[in-house]
Design a protein around this motif. Structure first.
Motif, PDB file in Angstrom:
ATOM      1  N   VAL B 231       1.022  -0.691  -0.016  1.00 29.30           N
ATOM      2  CA  VAL B 231      -0.118  -0.091   0.279  1.00 29.30           C
ATOM      3  C   VAL B 231       1.054   0.885   0.224  1.00 29.30           C
ATOM      4  O   VAL B 231       2.067   1.607   0.415  1.00 29.30           O
ATOM      5  CB  VAL B 231      -0.805   0.202   1.469  1.00 29.30           C
ATOM      6  CG1 VAL B 231      -1.858   1.186   1.155  1.00 29.30           C
ATOM      7  CG2 VAL B 231      -1.842  -1.244   1.585  1.00 29.30           C
ATOM      8  N   LEU B 232       0.482   1.806  -1.174  1.00 21.44           N
ATOM      9  CA  LEU B 232       1.253   3.294  -1.441  1.00 21.44           C
ATOM     10  C   LEU B 232       0.445   4.267  -0.471  1.00 21.44           C
ATOM     11  O   LEU B 232      -0.875   4.582  -0.848  1.00 21.44           O
ATOM     12  CB  LEU B 232       1.101   3.348  -2.241  1.00 21.44           C
ATOM     13  CG  LEU B 232       2.764   2.417  -3.157  1.00 21.44           C
ATOM     14  CD1 LEU B 232       2.795   3.591  -4.742  1.00 21.44           C
ATOM     15  CD2 LEU B 232       3.946   3.031  -2.264  1.00 21.44           C
ATOM     16  N   CYS B 233       0.423   5.427   0.392  1.00 19.47           N
ATOM     17  CA  CYS B 233      -0.502   5.909   1.475  1.00 19.47           C
ATOM     18  C   CYS B 233      -0.025   7.776   0.706  1.00 19.47           C
ATOM     19  O   CYS B 233       1.051   7.657   1.316  1.00 19.47           O
ATOM     20  CB  CYS B 233      -0.305   5.699   2.513  1.00 19.47           C
ATOM     21  SG  CYS B 233      -1.499   7.516   3.212  1.00 19.47           S
ATOM     22  N   LEU B 234      -0.769   8.241  -0.405  1.00 16.58           N
ATOM     23  CA  LEU B 234      -0.451   9.306  -0.821  1.00 16.58           C
ATOM     24  C   LEU B 234      -0.733  10.679  -0.184  1.00 16.58           C
ATOM     25  O   LEU B 234      -2.619  10.300  -0.192  1.00 16.58           O
ATOM     26  CB  LEU B 234      -0.585   9.061  -2.378  1.00 16.58           C
ATOM     27  CG  LEU B 234      -0.490  10.615  -3.316  1.00 16.58           C
ATOM     28  CD1 LEU B 234       1.487  10.492  -3.405  1.00 16.58           C
ATOM     29  CD2 LEU B 234      -0.284   9.999  -5.029  1.00 16.58           C
ATOM     30  N   ASN B 235      -0.423  11.721   0.075  1.00 15.20           N
ATOM     31  CA  ASN B 235      -0.840  12.902  -0.256  1.00 15.20           C
ATOM     32  C   ASN B 235       0.121  13.872  -0.263  1.00 15.20           C
ATOM     33  O   ASN B 235       0.944  14.749   0.420  1.00 15.20           O
ATOM     34  CB  ASN B 235      -1.164  13.068   1.671  1.00 15.20           C
ATOM     35  CG  ASN B 235      -2.249  14.703   2.121  1.00 15.20           C
ATOM     36  OD1 ASN B 235      -2.504  15.020   1.189  1.00 15.20           O
ATOM     37  ND2 ASN B 235      -1.873  14.927   3.430  1.00 15.20           N
ATOM     38  N   ARG B 236       0.490  14.111  -2.002  1.00 14.49           N
ATOM     39  CA  ARG B 236       1.170  14.957  -2.523  1.00 14.49           C
ATOM     40  C   ARG B 236       2.647  14.473  -2.145  1.00 14.49           C
ATOM     41  O   ARG B 236       2.931  14.565  -3.280  1.00 14.49           O
ATOM     42  CB  ARG B 236       0.964  16.598  -1.405  1.00 14.49           C
ATOM     43  CG  ARG B 236      -0.111  16.871  -2.148  1.00 14.49           C
ATOM     44  CD  ARG B 236       0.084  18.519  -2.115  1.00 14.49           C
ATOM     45  NE  ARG B 236       0.323  18.877  -0.627  1.00 14.49           N
ATOM     46  CZ  ARG B 236      -0.880  19.214   0.568  1.00 14.49           C
ATOM     47  NH1 ARG B 236      -2.359  19.167  -0.257  1.00 14.49           N
ATOM     48  NH2 ARG B 236      -0.982  19.328   1.278  1.00 14.49           N
ATOM     49  N   HIS B 237       3.023  13.499  -0.878  1.00 17.27           N
ATOM     50  CA  HIS B 237       3.985  12.743  -1.165  1.00 17.27           C
ATOM     51  C   HIS B 237       3.531  11.696  -0.355  1.00 17.27           C
ATOM     52  O   HIS B 237       2.695  11.601  -0.587  1.00 17.27           O
ATOM     53  CB  HIS B 237       5.153  13.787  -0.119  1.00 17.27           C
ATOM     54  CG  HIS B 237       4.799  13.387   1.399  1.00 17.27           C
ATOM     55  ND1 HIS B 237       3.984  14.408   1.552  1.00 17.27           N
ATOM     56  CD2 HIS B 237       5.098  13.093   2.457  1.00 17.27           C
ATOM     57  CE1 HIS B 237       3.529  14.311   2.533  1.00 17.27           C
ATOM     58  NE2 HIS B 237       4.601  13.639   3.320  1.00 17.27           N
TER      59      HIS B 237
END
Lengths: 262, 295
Positions: B231-237
């Motif tokens: 899982v990649l959790c993205l919030n701009r980075h």
């Protein structure tokens, strides 16, 4: 015995109906009806420019239509005002400018009504050459672009991800649309040109199950409306272009009513 | 192309890798990002330092992504976190302000877009839609639809099938290109809860049978995360990444999605049919759990 002017009107109208069908379908699928309406009405500015610069009106109309289409695409990229507001602004602004400019430039000798609503009974042999020659070019380009146009109409982003050059396909379509508007202006004028493209598609939709079926049915509806409209016009002494468009609208209304009952 | 020294260029020169090169140093963010990270050559697609500016706004900030064969990677993040921009970048639909993407040579990507509203004025059957742009025998198209469990839609109009069927048809179209990598942007939009679980089971099954890599994008969390390897959790980075369990307990994840989300996640755990390395990479385990059991 049919009068020659009536025959020429019939040939011109049927020719336009055939050219208009595939273009109208793509306009409707992409929800570009109002876009088409705007560039068509803006082409009146092209008429004025043609008169001012003493150019061939067909050429100046095509150039103006393309310029307005390019302007609309650029304006559509800004996010402050929605596209339909931009279209409304351009549509009325250019129509007003076109009417004023044409009237001032031409004086009483030029028939403004002829440009606004067309004069199908005044179609000449050279106009027929334009309609059929230009129409052949339009249809050839549409046949060439048909698959990519369909894919862009189904889903533009998916088409782009699959490698369809969506922007170029759209640009090609807009160029043949401009040519078609210039042709249609001779017959139904700038105000009714887009009706020729859109209304037969609406009429044909309930009876088509493939994209090509829709185009063929729309072409038949358009050609039948031309025949009916010209008959109405010749017998009731009504203006030609509006009579054709009225017949189209009646057929479309009838078709939608039938499909609603099914 | 001013930044790369000859030595670096040498390191990057994997002959079978086609890649874009942008000038990493000129991204204009004003701070040092440390030494340039290498592409992962075992990945189908590998992105380093993807940065996207829109005006003054940073949409993506030095994002690294790798997707390997047979791996299901889920990209999660709140609305406006840059998920769609990242997907568009990986698909090659968007030019980035900075960063580089390396794709395996001749990488074929199958794409299932987020929104798909076919205008009802466009009459088109499902079978015609599947064959748009490439000629395929009807039997092959039928087999594709059977593979995604949407056989009965074959002759129906696109505008008449349900949301769940449409998703399966889109999946079939993506598979028609025999992709190495499947990219699905919010694939369960307009699908009910059981439909959602079925769809993820299907995606897992396709991964097992075809050996493809999968990138799933979602803003809803539980089932998606359970079905994925990483899982990649993205919030701009990239806020945090790793196996679902790790991400669900990560403070950044809880800050973004709330403690409740982290707790609820446990309920939907599935039985892994493989192990994970510390980096979240899938390690082969010789069990053959049937895909139906993965949920």
């Amino acid at each position: 015995m049919i009068e020659p002017f009536l025959l020429r009107a019939l040939a011109a109208g049927v020719g336009l109906a055939i050219i208009a069908a595939p273009l109208g379908a793509v306009l409707v699928w992409n929800r570009m009806a109002y876009f088409g309406e705007t560039v068509a009405q803006a082409s009146l500015v092209g008429v004025a420019l043609g008169l001012l610069l003493n150019l061939d009106v067909t050429v100046s109309v095509i150039v103006t239509t393309l310029a307005v289409a390019a302007l609309l695409i650029v304006l559509g990229r800004q996010k402050l005002v929605p596209l339909d507001a931009i279209l409304g602004l351009t549509h009325h602004g250019t129509l007003a400018l076109g009417v004023i400019a044409t009237t001032l430039l031409a004086g009483p000798s030029v028939d403004l009504m002829g440009y606004l609503f067309g004069d199908v009974f005044a179609v000449t042999d050279s106009d027929l050459w334009l309609i059929y020659g230009g129409g052949a070019v339009v249809l050839a380009v549409m046949a060439w672009l048909w698959q990519p146009l369909l894919r862009v109409a189904v889903h533009e982003e998916l088409a782009s991800a699959e490698g369809v050059p969506s922007r170029w396909v759209r640009a090609g379509f807009i160029i043949v649309l401009a040519l078609t508007i210039a042709i249609a202006m001779k017959i139904v004028g700038v105000l009714l040109a887009i009706a020729f493209l859109i209304v037969p598609i609406v009429a044909a939709r309930p009876f088509a199950s493939t994209p090509e079926g829709l185009v063929v049915t729309a072409g038949i509806v358009g050609a039948a409306s031309v025949a009916l409209g010209l008959t109405l016009s010749a017998n009731a002494d009504a203006p030609g272009g509006p009579s054709i468009v009225l017949c189209m609208a009646l057929i479309a209304g009838l078709s939608l009513a039938i499909s609603a009952r099914r | 192309m001013t930044g790369a020294s000859p030595a670096e260029a040498e390191d990057h020169a994997h002959a079978h890798y086609a890649r874009h090169q942008h000038d990493h140093e000129s991204c204009g963010c004003g701070h040092d990002h440390g030494p340039k990270k290498e592409f992962d050559t075992s990945a189908l697609i590998s992105a380093r330092g993807l940065t996207m500016m829109r005006g003054d706004r940073t949409v993506l900030d030095h994002v690294d992504v790798d997707i390997h064969p047979r791996e299901i990677v889920t990209l999660i993040g709140p609305n406006g976190s840059g998920k769609t921009t990242l997907v568009r970048a990986l698909l090659g639909l968007e030019d980035m302000t900075g960063g580089e993407i390396s794709r395996m040579e001749d990488l074929r990507i199958g794409y299932v877009p987020q929104r798909f509203d076919v205008d009802r004025t466009l009459p088109m059957t499902v079978s015609r839609f599947l064959s748009l742009g490439h000629k395929a025998p009807r039997e092959n198209l039928r087999a594709l639809l059977a593979e995604v469990g949407a056989e009965r839609c074959f002759n129906q109009q696109l505008s008449e099938i349900s949301g769940g069927e449409l998703q399966r048809v889109l999946l079939a179209r993506a598979l028609a290109a025999k992709p190495d990598l499947l990219v699905l942007d919010e694939p369960v939009r307009g699908v009910d809860y059981t439909g959602e679980a079925d769809l993820y089971a299907l995606i897992g099954q396709l991964r097992d049978q075809r050996g493809i890599g999968v990138l799933l994008v979602s803003h809803d969390l539980h089932v998606v995360m359970a079905a994925s390897d990483r899982v990649l959790c993205l919030n701009r980075h990239i806020c945090c990444s790793g196996v679902p369990e790790t991400v669900a307990q990560h403070p950044e994840y809880m800050r973004l999605f709330g403690v409740e989300a982290a707790r609820a996640f446990g309920v939907y755990r599935h039985h892994h049919d493989h192990a994970h390395g510390l980096d979240g990479r899938e390690l082969p385990v010789p069990t053959s759990a049937s895909p139906a059991e993965t949920l």
